[in-house]
Design an enzyme around this catalytic site. Structure first.
Site, PDB file in Angstrom:
ATOM      1  N   ARG A   1     -57.266   5.391 -31.711  1.00  0.00           N
ATOM      2  CA  ARG A   1     -58.299   4.900 -32.629  1.00  0.00           C
ATOM      3  C   ARG A   1     -57.785   3.714 -33.442  1.00  0.00           C
ATOM      4  NH1 ARG A   1     -61.699   9.050 -36.116  1.00  0.00           N
ATOM      5  NH2 ARG A   1     -59.806   9.475 -37.306  1.00  0.00           N
TER       6      ARG A   1
ATOM      7  N   ARG B   1     -55.141   3.813 -38.879  1.00  0.00           N
ATOM      8  CA  ARG B   1     -55.100   4.473 -40.189  1.00  0.00           C
ATOM      9  C   ARG B   1     -53.797   5.245 -40.357  1.00  0.00           C
ATOM     10  NH1 ARG B   1     -60.677   7.752 -40.407  1.00  0.00           N
ATOM     11  NH2 ARG B   1     -59.255   9.296 -41.227  1.00  0.00           N
TER      12      ARG B   1
ATOM     13  N   ARG C   1     -54.353  17.732 -40.160  1.00  0.00           N
ATOM     14  CA  ARG C   1     -55.797  17.588 -40.368  1.00  0.00           C
ATOM     15  C   ARG C   1     -56.581  18.564 -39.478  1.00  0.00           C
ATOM     16  NH1 ARG C   1     -56.720  11.632 -39.183  1.00  0.00           N
ATOM     17  NH2 ARG C   1     -58.877  12.009 -39.739  1.00  0.00           N
TER      18      ARG C   1
HETATM   19  P1  AMP Z   1     -62.160  11.213 -42.772  1.00  0.00           P
HETATM   20  O1  AMP Z   1     -62.227   9.737 -42.757  1.00  0.00           O
HETATM   21  O2  AMP Z   1     -63.507  11.872 -42.994  1.00  0.00           O
HETATM   22  O3  AMP Z   1     -61.432  11.798 -41.594  1.00  0.00           O
HETATM   23  O4  AMP Z   1     -61.308  11.619 -44.073  1.00  0.00           O
HETATM   24  C1  AMP Z   1     -59.974  11.193 -44.238  1.00  0.00           C
HETATM   25  C2  AMP Z   1     -59.316  12.001 -45.335  1.00  0.00           C
HETATM   26  O5  AMP Z   1     -60.027  11.811 -46.566  1.00  0.00           O
HETATM   27  C3  AMP Z   1     -59.309  13.514 -45.122  1.00  0.00           C
HETATM   28  O6  AMP Z   1     -58.232  13.920 -44.302  1.00  0.00           O
HETATM   29  C4  AMP Z   1     -59.167  14.007 -46.552  1.00  0.00           C
HETATM   30  O7  AMP Z   1     -57.843  13.837 -47.039  1.00  0.00           O
HETATM   31  C5  AMP Z   1     -60.046  13.013 -47.318  1.00  0.00           C
HETATM   32  N1  AMP Z   1     -61.439  13.496 -47.377  1.00  0.00           N
HETATM   33  C6  AMP Z   1     -62.532  12.932 -46.793  1.00  0.00           C
HETATM   34  N2  AMP Z   1     -63.637  13.630 -47.067  1.00  0.00           N
HETATM   35  C7  AMP Z   1     -63.250  14.666 -47.850  1.00  0.00           C
HETATM   36  C8  AMP Z   1     -63.934  15.761 -48.457  1.00  0.00           C
HETATM   37  N3  AMP Z   1     -65.257  15.953 -48.290  1.00  0.00           N
HETATM   38  N4  AMP Z   1     -63.205  16.621 -49.207  1.00  0.00           N
HETATM   39  C9  AMP Z   1     -61.890  16.450 -49.389  1.00  0.00           C
HETATM   40  N5  AMP Z   1     -61.180  15.470 -48.819  1.00  0.00           N
HETATM   41  C10 AMP Z   1     -61.844  14.577 -48.055  1.00  0.00           C
END
Ligand code: AMP
Length: 212
Positions: free
Chosen positions: A127, A160, A171
């Site tokens: 990605r 990222r 994750r």
């Molecule tokens: P994502 O881009 O949705 O994969 O999010 C990347 C990271 O942001 C996650 O691994 C969390 O550390 C944080 N994050 C995103 N959305 C949330 C959420 N709703 N609650 C808590 N942490 C979040």
């Protein structure tokens, strides 16, 4: 229409959210993108969120839930919203339900994009994202027209920090321990549809639109 996209990291939520945003002329609300924007701009929220994100953990609810309401309350009520990456655990889902009820509103549909762990790891390794406009690509499945350059804004693409392999495993664990319960939560409400996320982005999108 208010939609939630559920699914493990790497399921393609961001890609589908972009397509759905165009299709529904709606707004894409991604908590991950909001956190990344705050980190990039070195805000107080960004400083607090960074260590959690870098280690693959969830940012605490007290930082996340208020931020989502700030965003949702700033959007015209008639606009379609595609929530991507929120809610991420049961307490966020309950807070969202409760808050929407107070606003005489509700979630119409939850799309669960299902993908196996091996597929996820492969996908995330390839990605690439644009740090400028947020568009995402994959070196094999969805390559940019020019290698390493964003199709949309011509900025250089990056990987990222939290897409590095060790963080990805964390994750996935966090998803299984805290987020996967939301599948049952929304199934019981009768608004969940599960889509096979192994298919190509266009096929997944077609399956999603058929289910709406
Ligand atoms: P994502 O881009 O949705 O994969 O999010 C990347 C990271 O942001 C996650 O691994 C969390 O550390 C944080 N994050 C995103 N959305 C949330 C959420 N709703 N609650 C808590 N942490 C979040």
């Amino acid at each position: 229409m208010k939609l939630i996209l559920l699914g493990p990291p790497g399921a393609g939520k961001g890609t589908q959210a972009e397509k759905l945003t165009k299709y529904l002329t709606g707004l894409h609300v991604s908590t991950g993108d909001i956190f990344r924007y705050n980190i990039k701009n070195n805000t107080e929220l960004g400083k607090k969120a960074k260590s959690y994100m870098d280690s693959g953990k969830l940012v605490p609810d007290e930082l996340t839930i208020d931020l989502v309401w700030d965003k949702l309350d700033s959007i015209d009520k008639d606009k379609s919203i595609i929530l991507d990456g929120f809610p991420r655990n049961l307490s966020q889902a309950k807070a969202l339900d409760e808050g929407l009820k107070q606003r005489n509103d509700k979630i119409d549909k939850v799309i669960n994009i299902a993908v196996d762990d091996e597929v996820i790891i492969k996908r995330i390794a390839g990605r690439r994202v644009c740090p400028n406009c947020g568009m995402s690509f994959h070196v094999d499945n969805n390559p940019p027209k020019v290698d390493g350059i964003c199709d949309n804004c011509k900025h250089e693409l990056i990987q990222r920090d939290d897409d590095k392999e060790q963080t990805v495993h964390k994750r996935i664990d966090v998803y299984n321990e805290q987020t996967a319960v939301l599948i049952d939560f929304y199934k019981q409400k009768g608004i969940l549809t599960t889509i096979d996320g192994k298919k190509s982005p266009d096929e997944v999108f077609e399956d999603i639109t058929k289910s709406l």
